[in-house]
Design a protein around this motif. Structure first.
Motif, short mmCIF file in Angstrom:
data_model
loop_
_atom_site.label_atom_id
_atom_site.label_comp_id
_atom_site.label_asym_id
_atom_site.label_seq_id
_atom_site.Cartn_x
_atom_site.Cartn_y
_atom_site.Cartn_z
N LYS A 145 6.27 12.52 -12.80
CA LYS A 145 7.24 12.83 -12.40
C LYS A 145 8.51 12.24 -12.52
O LYS A 145 8.48 11.04 -12.45
CB LYS A 145 6.96 13.26 -10.79
CG LYS A 145 5.92 14.15 -10.54
CD LYS A 145 5.65 14.29 -9.07
CE LYS A 145 4.43 15.16 -8.54
NZ LYS A 145 3.40 14.65 -8.68
N SER B 261 4.99 -3.91 -10.74
CA SER B 261 3.58 -3.56 -10.57
C SER B 261 3.62 -1.95 -9.98
O SER B 261 2.69 -1.34 -10.15
CB SER B 261 2.69 -4.49 -9.79
OG SER B 261 3.49 -4.50 -8.36
N PHE B 262 4.89 -1.39 -9.68
CA PHE B 262 4.90 0.06 -9.27
C PHE B 262 5.93 0.47 -10.38
O PHE B 262 7.30 0.83 -10.03
CB PHE B 262 5.50 -0.01 -8.22
CG PHE B 262 4.61 -0.73 -7.15
CD1 PHE B 262 3.34 -0.41 -6.66
CD2 PHE B 262 5.12 -1.83 -6.47
CE1 PHE B 262 2.69 -1.11 -5.83
CE2 PHE B 262 4.30 -2.52 -5.75
CZ PHE B 262 3.03 -2.28 -5.19
N SER C 185 0.74 -1.34 -0.08
CA SER C 185 0.02 0.02 0.08
C SER C 185 0.77 1.28 -0.13
O SER C 185 0.47 2.21 -0.64
CB SER C 185 -0.98 0.12 1.28
OG SER C 185 -0.26 -0.03 2.57
N ASN D 36 6.34 3.51 -11.84
CA ASN D 36 6.66 4.73 -11.60
C ASN D 36 7.88 5.07 -10.43
O ASN D 36 8.77 5.57 -10.50
CB ASN D 36 5.71 5.88 -11.36
CG ASN D 36 4.71 5.90 -12.37
OD1 ASN D 36 4.99 6.02 -13.70
ND2 ASN D 36 3.47 5.93 -12.26
N SER E 205 3.69 9.48 -10.60
CA SER E 205 3.29 9.57 -12.30
C SER E 205 3.50 10.69 -12.70
O SER E 205 2.89 11.92 -12.29
CB SER E 205 1.67 9.30 -12.04
OG SER E 205 0.96 9.13 -13.31
N LYS F 89 2.24 1.87 -3.25
CA LYS F 89 1.17 2.14 -4.41
C LYS F 89 1.08 3.56 -4.31
O LYS F 89 1.03 4.43 -5.45
CB LYS F 89 -0.24 1.38 -4.16
CG LYS F 89 -1.23 1.76 -5.02
CD LYS F 89 -2.30 1.00 -4.73
CE LYS F 89 -3.61 1.40 -5.70
NZ LYS F 89 -4.73 0.66 -5.31
N CYS F 90 1.03 4.24 -3.11
CA CYS F 90 0.87 5.49 -2.95
C CYS F 90 2.09 6.29 -3.47
O CYS F 90 2.04 7.38 -4.36
CB CYS F 90 0.73 5.91 -1.39
SG CYS F 90 -0.69 5.43 -0.56
N ASP G 202 4.05 5.24 -5.79
CA ASP G 202 3.99 5.23 -7.57
C ASP G 202 2.88 6.26 -8.03
O ASP G 202 3.18 6.75 -9.18
CB ASP G 202 3.58 3.61 -7.59
CG ASP G 202 3.43 3.31 -9.30
OD1 ASP G 202 5.00 3.23 -9.62
OD2 ASP G 202 2.62 3.22 -9.88
N GLU G 203 1.91 6.19 -7.47
CA GLU G 203 0.66 7.20 -7.96
C GLU G 203 1.38 8.78 -7.74
O GLU G 203 1.27 9.44 -8.88
CB GLU G 203 -0.49 7.06 -7.11
CG GLU G 203 -1.17 5.76 -7.50
CD GLU G 203 -2.32 5.60 -6.29
OE1 GLU G 203 -2.51 6.30 -5.73
OE2 GLU G 203 -3.30 4.62 -6.75
N PHE G 204 1.92 8.93 -6.53
CA PHE G 204 2.77 10.28 -6.54
C PHE G 204 3.67 10.79 -7.59
O PHE G 204 3.86 11.79 -8.26
CB PHE G 204 3.18 10.34 -5.16
CG PHE G 204 3.85 11.83 -5.01
CD1 PHE G 204 3.11 12.89 -4.52
CD2 PHE G 204 5.26 12.09 -5.20
CE1 PHE G 204 3.76 14.10 -4.28
CE2 PHE G 204 5.82 13.07 -4.90
CZ PHE G 204 5.15 14.30 -4.55
#
Length: 227
Positions: free
Chosen positions: A24, A50-51, A12, A53, A22, A15-16, A18-20
């Motif tokens: 960058k 799976s991550f 988790s 970024n 995106s 995942k946070c 990786d999303e941050f």
């Protein structure tokens, strides 16, 4: 505003991150900063496919660190998160620690000191001072400026031409040359800074429009030479 990442050793948490990341390259901009080092230290190993970024960012930081620390690393893991091995003494320290003291929560901006800010400002000032702007090229131009007819006041025509002022434009010597049927044209020199003045724009947007076109019918570039 401060950004916080938690539990970067978990799915988790990654995942946070990786999303941050995106869109960058790095945590706080287009270049590696101390923020990246802090987050990198909290990520135990390279994130999986799976991550994407976070994985790309991890490789970029690893490359920078490899050039700064050329020694061969053996590999260590710092305990403190869920599932990490902790000895008895460490467990007691964690137990007695005040609530909210969690090394996995990274406040990226909260611990920046005045010395850090001052050092960053000094580096930026030194960078600006050392990077002198390359001097732009210059050109010498000869223009033919033609009046409407033989009744055009050539003195006022020249005054209209010289009234145009632009950064990088310097008017030079001039003379009147016969065209025919009693009509004369103005031949005038000018020097320009290439990055600041376009001769085509000077003619189309300044010399052959109001108010100059009261006297000027057309302009031609006779000679154009780099200085």
């Amino acid at each position: 505003m401060a950004v916080t990442f938690s539990d970067l050793h978990t799915e988790s948490g990654l995942k946070c991150l990786d999303e941050f990341l995106s869109g960058k390259a790095y945590i706080s901009g287009d270049n590696l900063t101390r923020d990246d080092i802090k987050v990198y230290a909290a990520v135990w190993e390279k994130p999986g496919d799976s991550f994407p970024n976070a994985s790309k960012w991890y490789d970029a930081v690893s490359t920078h660190l490899a050039t700064s620390f050329p020694g061969k690393a053996v590999g260590v893991r710092v305990s403190g998160g869920k599932g990490a091995p902790v000895d008895a003494a460490s467990a007691e320290e964690v137990k007695d620690a005040p609530a909210g003291d969690d090394d996995d929560d990274l406040d990226l901006f909260g611990d920046e000191t005045e010395d850090d800010k001052k050092a960053a400002e000094e580096r930026e000032a030194a960078k600006k001072a050392s990077s002198k702007k390359k001097e732009s090229g210059k050109s010498s131009v000869l223009l033919d400026v033609k009046p409407w007819d033989d009744e055009t006041d050539m003195k006022k025509l020249e005054e209209a031409v010289r009234s145009i002022e632009m950064p990088g434009l310097i008017w030079g010597a001039s003379k009147l040359a016969p065209v025919g049927y009693g009509i004369k044209k103005l031949q005038i020199m000018l020097s320009i800074v290439d990055d600041l003045v376009s001769v085509d724009s000077l003619i189309e947007e300044r010399l052959t429009v109001e108010p100059c076109n009261e006297y000027i019918q057309s302009c031609d570039i006779v000679a154009f030479n780099k200085i």
